[in-house]
Design an enzyme around this catalytic site. Structure first.
Site, PDB file in Angstrom:
ATOM      1  N   TYR A  96       1.034  -1.021  -0.389  1.00 12.32           N
ATOM      2  CA  TYR A  96       0.363   0.190  -0.207  1.00 12.32           C
ATOM      3  C   TYR A  96       0.918   1.129  -0.107  1.00 12.32           C
ATOM      4  O   TYR A  96       1.708   1.354   0.249  1.00 12.32           O
ATOM      5  CB  TYR A  96      -1.211   0.149   0.600  1.00 12.32           C
TER       6      TYR A  96
HETATM    7  N1  LIG Z   1      -7.209  -8.098   0.398  1.00 11.81           N
HETATM    8  C1  LIG Z   1      -7.779  -7.406  -0.613  1.00 11.81           C
HETATM    9  O1  LIG Z   1      -7.069  -7.539  -2.097  1.00 11.81           O
HETATM   10  C2  LIG Z   1      -8.288  -5.815  -0.821  1.00 11.81           C
HETATM   11  C3  LIG Z   1      -8.902  -5.202  -1.888  1.00 11.81           C
HETATM   12  C4  LIG Z   1      -9.655  -3.829  -1.266  1.00 11.81           C
HETATM   13  C5  LIG Z   1      -9.868  -3.919   0.043  1.00 11.81           C
HETATM   14  N2  LIG Z   1      -8.598  -3.972   0.814  1.00 11.81           N
HETATM   15  C6  LIG Z   1      -9.347  -3.556   2.650  1.00 11.81           C
HETATM   16  O2  LIG Z   1     -10.739  -3.080   2.602  1.00 11.81           O
HETATM   17  C7  LIG Z   1     -10.262  -1.972   3.245  1.00 11.81           C
HETATM   18  C8  LIG Z   1     -11.674  -1.450   2.488  1.00 11.81           C
HETATM   19  O3  LIG Z   1     -12.554  -1.349   1.020  1.00 11.81           O
HETATM   20  P1  LIG Z   1     -11.776  -0.222   0.034  1.00 11.81           P
HETATM   21  O4  LIG Z   1     -11.249   0.989   0.902  1.00 11.81           O
HETATM   22  O5  LIG Z   1     -11.279  -0.823  -1.123  1.00 11.81           O
HETATM   23  O6  LIG Z   1     -13.624   0.490   0.308  1.00 11.81           O
HETATM   24  P2  LIG Z   1     -14.955   0.214   0.718  1.00 11.81           P
HETATM   25  O7  LIG Z   1     -14.489   0.284   1.990  1.00 11.81           O
HETATM   26  O8  LIG Z   1     -15.825   0.142  -0.066  1.00 11.81           O
HETATM   27  O9  LIG Z   1     -15.199   1.981   0.670  1.00 11.81           O
HETATM   28  C9  LIG Z   1     -13.924   3.588   1.089  1.00 11.81           C
HETATM   29  C10 LIG Z   1     -14.209   4.656   0.351  1.00 11.81           C
HETATM   30  O10 LIG Z   1     -15.233   5.270   0.346  1.00 11.81           O
HETATM   31  C11 LIG Z   1     -16.353   6.540   1.205  1.00 11.81           C
HETATM   32  N3  LIG Z   1     -15.736   6.219   2.063  1.00 11.81           N
HETATM   33  C12 LIG Z   1     -15.991   5.056   3.322  1.00 11.81           C
HETATM   34  N4  LIG Z   1     -17.062   5.641   4.416  1.00 11.81           N
HETATM   35  C13 LIG Z   1     -18.064   6.754   4.184  1.00 11.81           C
HETATM   36  C14 LIG Z   1     -18.803   7.613   4.487  1.00 11.81           C
HETATM   37  N5  LIG Z   1     -19.951   7.555   5.829  1.00 11.81           N
HETATM   38  N6  LIG Z   1     -19.597   8.407   3.963  1.00 11.81           N
HETATM   39  C15 LIG Z   1     -19.259   8.514   2.355  1.00 11.81           C
HETATM   40  N7  LIG Z   1     -18.515   7.959   1.457  1.00 11.81           N
HETATM   41  C16 LIG Z   1     -17.343   6.983   2.552  1.00 11.81           C
HETATM   42  C17 LIG Z   1     -14.363   6.839   0.720  1.00 11.81           C
HETATM   43  O11 LIG Z   1     -13.592   7.539   0.095  1.00 11.81           O
HETATM   44  P3  LIG Z   1     -14.378   8.736  -0.749  1.00 11.81           P
HETATM   45  O12 LIG Z   1     -14.366   9.856   0.250  1.00 11.81           O
HETATM   46  O13 LIG Z   1     -13.434   9.571  -1.595  1.00 11.81           O
HETATM   47  O14 LIG Z   1     -15.567   8.697  -1.903  1.00 11.81           O
HETATM   48  C18 LIG Z   1     -13.026   5.447   1.717  1.00 11.81           C
HETATM   49  O15 LIG Z   1     -12.058   6.098   1.025  1.00 11.81           O
HETATM   50  C19 LIG Z   1      -9.180  -1.110   2.356  1.00 11.81           C
HETATM   51  O16 LIG Z   1      -8.891   0.236   3.177  1.00 11.81           O
HETATM   52  C20 LIG Z   1      -7.973  -2.523   2.469  1.00 11.81           C
HETATM   53  O17 LIG Z   1      -7.487  -2.146   3.902  1.00 11.81           O
HETATM   54  C21 LIG Z   1      -8.371  -5.111   0.133  1.00 11.81           C
END
Ligand SMILES: NC(=O)c1ccc[n+]([C@@H]2O[C@H](COP(=O)([O-])OP(=O)(O)OC[C@H]3O[C@@H](n4cnc5c(N)ncnc54)[C@H](OP(=O)(O)O)[C@@H]3O)[C@@H](O)[C@H]2O)c1
Length: 332
Positions: free
Chosen positions: A62
């Site tokens: 990351y």
């Molecule tokens: N194992 C893997 O291959 C893998 C792959 C992907 C992710 N992950 C892990 O999973 C975690 C979470 O997934 P993700 O970050 O991909 O996506 P997510 O949790 O589905 O979406 C996060 C994004 O949504 C927006 N957000 C979050 N809460 C909000 C709210 N209450 N109101 C409005 N907007 C909000 C923010 O972006 P904006 O403000 O820019 O809209 C935030 O960065 C990652 O951080 C990572 O640690 C793992």
């Protein structure tokens, strides 16, 4: 290299109902990170821990460009600075990438030491970020052995996997079982817009059988399930905007149902979407870039959708003709 302190075994890990993802912390390309966000991110961290959201997910891959490793170093900085009642429950889970140059079991030990150095503290849970089964199956054995070595040598409290499907998991599970090493968790992309790991692959049954906790990554479908991105309105730039333009027209049944339940419950769409993951037996790890987002997300805790609401959401999923694309490394 920091010396990793010997750690207590897996039963000392108490996983919370929800965790926090930190992919965005240090990622300019997809998430628009800039270092002036750090004060806000420390406040996000503090809020989460105060609210019992003590599991943080990061990865050694990351951080984009020269910010590579930034997510781990920020997380370590925040954890080391945190003072509060839940201080001793903080659980930092990193994902060690299956880079092509990591070929030996010792390369996993070295990778974990490098992560600990960036964190300036022990890694609590080390996970293999992805399976190499789809493109270099011969590489994976050594990496899994190295993961088990980390646990056996008490360099971590627990180990986990990421993007493994049930067939692959069944194949590699004996490697751990025969050494008496528990797999604490497995993370897959899971949300109302990514039900594939459960409905198509059947990952839940196999994890239940093996006593592995499931983590839902991208539980808000990168932000779509918050309802703030809509057709004809401003979308994020770059890849996320491109993806959202494809997805949004097909996912209205889900967003409409989320909205109706959220209104009735006096919750937000994000809270309902995260609560649905919890009700399905997953630990969601939503990413948050601001304290307002983190506050909203922790509002998914302390209540539960009822059976009728879950059914309504499940029906909406089957009426939608779009789902998120799966991670290319996800195995069957
Ligand atoms: N194992 C893997 O291959 C893998 C792959 C992907 C992710 N992950 C892990 O999973 C975690 C979470 O997934 P993700 O970050 O991909 O996506 P997510 O949790 O589905 O979406 C996060 C994004 O949504 C927006 N957000 C979050 N809460 C909000 C709210 N209450 N109101 C409005 N907007 C909000 C923010 O972006 P904006 O403000 O820019 O809209 C935030 O960065 C990652 O951080 C990572 O640690 C793992």
């Amino acid at each position: 290299m920091v010396e990793i302190q010997s750690q207590t075994p897996a039963d000392a890990i108490a996983l919370p109902e929800m965790g926090c993802g930190t992919w965005a912390w240090g990622n300019r390309l997809l998430w628009g990170y800039t270092p002036d966000m750090d004060v806000q991110l420390q406040a996000v961290f503090n809020h989460c821990v105060d609210q019992g959201v003590t599991l943080f997910d990061t990865g050694d891959s990351y951080g984009t460009g020269r910010l590579n490793g930034r997510s781990e170093s920020l997380l370590g900085e925040f954890a080391n600075a945190y003072k509060g009642t839940n201080e001793h429950k903080i659980c930092l889970a990193t994902k060690l990438a299956a880079y092509p140059w990591r070929l030996t079991r010792n390369s996993m030990v070295k990778a974990c030491q490098a992560s600990a150095a960036r964190l300036s503290r022990n890694v609590d849970i080390a996970q293999l970020h992805w399976s190499t089964a789809n493109y270099a199956p011969w590489q994976e054995g050594a990496l899994l052995d190295g993961l088990a070595d980390l646990y056996e040598r008490r360099l971590v409290k627990g180990i986990g996997l990421s993007n493994f499907g049930p067939r692959r998991l069944q194949k590699i599970y004996p490697k751990f079982r025969d050494r008496g090493i528990p797999i604490t968790l497995l993370q897959v992309q899971y949300s109302l817009l990514s039900t594939y790991p459960v409905t198509e692959l059947g990952i839940k049954d196999v994890c239940d059988e093996f006593g592995i906790r499931l983590i839902a990554y991208s539980p808000l479908a990168l932000g779509i399930l918050t309802g703030k991105y809509q057709v004809g309105k401003k979308l994020p730039s770059g890849l996320r905007g491109f993806l959202f333009r494809q997805l949004l027209p097909g996912v209205q049944p889900i967003l409409n149902t989320l909205m109706a339940i959220a209104r009735y419950r006096e919750k937000t769409l994000a809270q309902v979407a995260l609560n649905w993951c919890i009700c399905k037996g997953f630990i969601p790890i939503p990413g948050a870039k601001t304290v307002a987002q983190a506050q909203q997300n922790t509002g998914a805790l302390g209540w539960r959708l009822d059976g009728g609401e879950i059914l309504e959401l499940d029906n909406a999923v089957s009426q939608s003709d779009k789902q998120m694309v799966q991670n290319i490394f996800q195995t069957r």
